[in-house]
Design a protein around this motif. Structure first.
Motif, PDB file in Angstrom:
ATOM      1  N   ALA A 110     -14.050   1.276   7.915  1.00  0.00           N
ATOM      2  CA  ALA A 110     -13.006   1.942   8.680  1.00  0.00           C
ATOM      3  C   ALA A 110     -11.855   0.982   8.969  1.00  0.00           C
ATOM      4  O   ALA A 110     -12.065  -0.114   9.479  1.00  0.00           O
ATOM      5  CB  ALA A 110     -13.574   2.471   9.997  1.00  0.00           C
ATOM      6  N   ILE A 111     -10.655   1.428   8.624  1.00  0.00           N
ATOM      7  CA  ILE A 111      -9.455   0.666   8.923  1.00  0.00           C
ATOM      8  C   ILE A 111      -8.582   1.548   9.808  1.00  0.00           C
ATOM      9  O   ILE A 111      -7.879   2.430   9.315  1.00  0.00           O
ATOM     10  CB  ILE A 111      -8.717   0.237   7.643  1.00  0.00           C
ATOM     11  N   PRO A 112      -8.644   1.340  11.127  1.00  0.00           N
ATOM     12  CA  PRO A 112      -7.919   2.217  12.039  1.00  0.00           C
ATOM     13  C   PRO A 112      -6.404   2.061  11.977  1.00  0.00           C
ATOM     14  O   PRO A 112      -5.675   2.993  12.279  1.00  0.00           O
ATOM     15  CB  PRO A 112      -8.454   1.844  13.417  1.00  0.00           C
ATOM     16  N   ILE A 113      -5.913   0.890  11.589  1.00  0.00           N
ATOM     17  CA  ILE A 113      -4.470   0.670  11.516  1.00  0.00           C
ATOM     18  C   ILE A 113      -4.154  -0.008  10.180  1.00  0.00           C
ATOM     19  O   ILE A 113      -4.311  -1.224  10.040  1.00  0.00           O
ATOM     20  CB  ILE A 113      -3.962  -0.192  12.686  1.00  0.00           C
ATOM     21  N   VAL A 114      -3.715   0.778   9.207  1.00  0.00           N
ATOM     22  CA  VAL A 114      -3.377   0.228   7.895  1.00  0.00           C
ATOM     23  C   VAL A 114      -2.020  -0.479   7.944  1.00  0.00           C
ATOM     24  O   VAL A 114      -1.871  -1.590   7.477  1.00  0.00           O
ATOM     25  CB  VAL A 114      -3.376   1.329   6.815  1.00  0.00           C
TER      26      VAL A 114
END
Length: 101
Positions: free
Chosen positions: A87-91
């Motif tokens: 999971a990458i909440p802020i790309v």
């Protein structure tokens, strides 16, 4: 599909089966030379299974997905999960910080 998972490797870091880890992958430097990193959450199940990638804030001003991923990562069911969740909440970290696309 009862085989044990060997772990998940990203950027030279191995996340052991049955554990979770928050990584800060270096991506750039700001004009002030302060390092900027990409926050990555890895949840690795104890057993083999599918791998799922979720991301949000590709556009820095679209922030609803950040909260959705935060809630996803707090779900108790993840303790029983098979496979791996990446999971990458802020790309778009720069856009997010500046509230801009």
């Amino acid at each position: 599909m009862n085989s044990k998972l060997e772990g998940f490797s990203i950027a030279g870091i191995v996340v052991a089966p049955g554990s979770r880890k928050t990584l800060e992958l270096p991506v750039a430097s700001l004009y002030s030379h302060a390092p900027m990193t990409l926050p990555v959450q890895v949840v690795c199940g104890k057993h083999e299974g599918p791998r799922l990638f979720v991301s949000a804030a590709l556009h820095g001003d679209e922030i609803n997905g950040v909260e959705i991923i935060r809630r996803l990562l707090r779900l108790p069911i993840l303790k029983k999960m098979r496979g791996t969740l990446l999971a990458i909440p802020i790309v778009n970290v720069y856009g997010f910080v500046n509230r801009s696309r």
